[in-house]
Design an enzyme around this catalytic site. Structure first.
Site, PDB file in Angstrom:
ATOM      1  CE  LYS A  65      -4.347   0.812   2.321  1.00  0.00           C
ATOM      2  NZ  LYS A  65      -5.091   0.153   1.253  1.00  0.00           N
ATOM      3  CB  CYS A 148      -2.618   9.043  -5.446  1.00  0.00           C
ATOM      4  SG  CYS A 148      -4.242   8.960  -4.684  1.00  0.00           S
ATOM      5  CE  LYS A 183       0.180   2.501 -10.012  1.00  0.00           C
ATOM      6  NZ  LYS A 183      -0.492   1.606  -9.066  1.00  0.00           N
TER       7      LYS A 183
END
Lengths: 322, 259
Positions: A65, A148, A183
């Site tokens: 996570k 995110c 990412k």
């Protein structure tokens, strides 16, 4: 000489019995994965127990996570809903904070399966502190969450600026000795520019893509269902978007790419390899096909490789660019 | 699709101090022990086990404890809530004589299981535990359905004085029980599990939940057991291997909280 004989002998065996040796190991930044399926960040990875279960389900690697410096509760529910062609979520980066997470990742220190620590921060300084701690706790590599789509001042808000991406990547790289993956988000005008910035910042690999910004409204109430209103869409619907991003990035940069977005079957994984990915991550696929999705996808990859006459992944990775 | 469907509250009925039942129409099939995600628009969405199953009409029974349950408590008939599910596995009922042990609001989700057991001609003994008389509920309902009901209160203001697990322990010593089904405070359920030895045991667990579809990992216990999908009902054999059981839960940030 003896090698040749042995090789011929094995080859003969294969011809006789109709078996072909298929190798699905893959290599990313010096890390060898027993297979190219990785658990994507945010799925079954808040505690050591869940990650152990996924390791037993044969994932080639685990991504934790996303962990920050301090504990974060995330948004109120509803945080996850399943729509017709994908899953929409806005968790709000809930996590116990890096210090508390030590006891989770610490339990996986002796795991043969690499555990990649995902971290998020607001600036290079935070990323450095988190990265150093993750390395210290035993992570095999880092995944910088610069993507995110729904947490204020984190993730995409940092990851859409090429200068910041380069600065964060290079400053973390300078301070840790484990590989650093970055990412990326598809919610930018030009993902190649951001990928190049990560490469210029000496990142070891690119992970593409994070979820696609989306929304769902309830007609009877006239309200968005997610408490954060806007979320990130994942699953089957976003596969073509991920594919395009991986393809474009592969065309323009030289570091390895890990493909994410809608991987549910071996066919999906094969497409990502052809577009240029050296491995894939699976998140929503856990919902569509259960926890043994990793095993299932690997079997399907092997079947497809056999059907199309491939013996190892290097023959497939990036074929669309040749 | 796993999105809340909007339904109107048909009735809200007071059961005991700070405990109410909310009834609504939701035509999905559900088995005792399964749960819904209840969306209180603009507030939160929380898991709640079914407490009444009557064809298309279902209900939940809960105590006002936090922001979400307090907001739900205030809603009136005609107000809209969102519902998705049912989720989870539910109870498996076998044997000639089942002992149900419900403590606090735990009895709410056991009640439909008791009714089904009685309907299937299984002898059913129910221990209802509460802090005191004013927090007792479902005693009449369960007696009326044909179960034997034994009451315990912490202060002795009704029934036997003591915890539900103490009463259950006495019954287990004297009578032939084939299965024990329980829901209540986890520490109590753990004590009960230890008393059961070889008697088949099933407990319904409660954890902070987010996705309810088995992916987010928030409700995991032990080695990645998802309370939302692999549970919420777990058997004794499984729970004996779960180190969290009766020891800690996780808050919405994933921090361990001791019981």
């Amino acid at each position: 000489m003896s090698f040749v004989i042995e090789n011929d002998f094995i080859q003969g065996l294969y011809l006789t019995f109709g078996v072909t040796l298929i190798d699905i190991t893959t290599k990313i930044a010096g890390m060898i994965l027993k297979n190219p399926t990785m658990l994507a960040s945010g799925i079954m990875d808040e505690d050591a127990g869940s990650m152990k279960r996924i390791i037993e389900c044969d994932a080639g690697a685990i991504v934790t996570k996303s962990i920050g410096l301090n504990a974060r509760e995330g948004y109120p529910n509803p945080t996850v809903i399943e729509l017709d062609y994908g899953i929409l979520n806005a968790m709000g980066l809930p996590n116990p904070g890096i210090e508390q997470y030590r006891q989770e990742i610490g339990q996986l220190k002796n795991s043969k399966t690499p555990v990649i620590g995902s971290i998020y921060g607001a600036n290079a300084k935070e990323f450095i502190e988190l990265g150093e701690k993750m390395e210290d706790y035993g992570a095999s590599a880092l995944e910088l969450n610069l993507s995110c789509p729904h947490a204020k001042s984190y993730g995409l808000e940092v990851g859409c600026d090429p200068k910041l991406v380069q600065e964060i990547s290079s400053s973390v790289k300078e301070r840790v000795s484990i590989p650093v993956f970055v990412k990326l988000s598809p919610n930018v005008t030009n993902i190649v520019k951001i990928a190049k910035a990560a490469e210029d910042g000496n990142a070891d690999a690119i992970v593409a893509i994070n979820t696609v910004k989306g929304m769902k409204i309830d007609l009877e109430l006239g309200k968005p269902i997610l408490s954060n209103k806007i979320g990130g869409y994942s699953g089957k619907a976003i596969k073509p978007i991920g594919m395009r991003c991986v393809y474009e990035i592969a065309k323009n940069i030289d570091i390895p790419i890990i493909g994410v977005g809608g991987v549910t079957t071996g066919e999906d994984a094969m497409e990502y390899f052809m577009a240029g990915a050296s491995a894939v991550q699976i998140g929503s696929g856990v919902y569509y096909r259960g926890l043994d999705v990793f095993k299932k996808v690997c079997v399907e990859i092997e079947q497809l490789m056999k059907a199309y006459g491939y013996k190892n992944l290097t023959e497939i990775i990036g074929v669309t660019h040749k | 699709m796993n999105v809340p469907k909007i339904t109107k509250i048909i009735e809200n009925k007071r059961e005991a101090r700070n405990i109410i039942t909310i009834t609504f129409r939701y035509p999905e099939e559900i088995v005792p022990g399964q749960f819904f995600m209840i969306w209180i628009p603009d507030v939160d969405e929380i898991p709640m086990s079914v407490s009444y199953i009557n064809g298309d009409i279902k209900a939940i029974t809960f105590r006002k404890v936090g922001d979400a349950t307090s907001a739900l408590y205030k809603l009136k008939p005609g107000d809209k809530i969102g519902i998705r599910g049912p989720y989870g596995n539910g109870f498996k009922m076998h044997g000639k004589h089942i002992l149900f042990v419900g403590s606090g609001t735990g009895v709410a989700m056991l009640a439909p299981a008791v009714e089904e057991a009685v309907k299937n001609r299984i002898s059913s003994t129910v221990v209802i535990g509460a802090k005191n008389k004013s927090e007792l509920f479902f005693e009449k309902r369960l007696k009326k359905c044909g179960a034997r009901v034994v009451i315990s209160t912490d202060d002795g203001s009704a029934g036997c004085k003591g915890f539900a697990s103490d009463v259950a322990k006495r019954i287990l010593k004297k009578e032939k029980i084939n299965t024990v089904l329980t829901c209540g405070p986890e520490v109590m359920m753990k004590i009960l599990l230890d008393c059961c030895k070889n008697i088949p045991f099933q407990a319904s667990l409660e954890r902070y939940m987010k996705c309810s579809i088995g992916i987010c990992g928030q409700c995991c216990i032990g080695k990645g057991l998802r309370v939302c999908i692999d549970g919420p009902v777990f058997d004794g054999k499984t729970l004996k291997k779960v180190e969290d059981f009766g020891v800690f839960r996780r808050d919405s940030a994933g921090r361990k909280i001791q019981f």
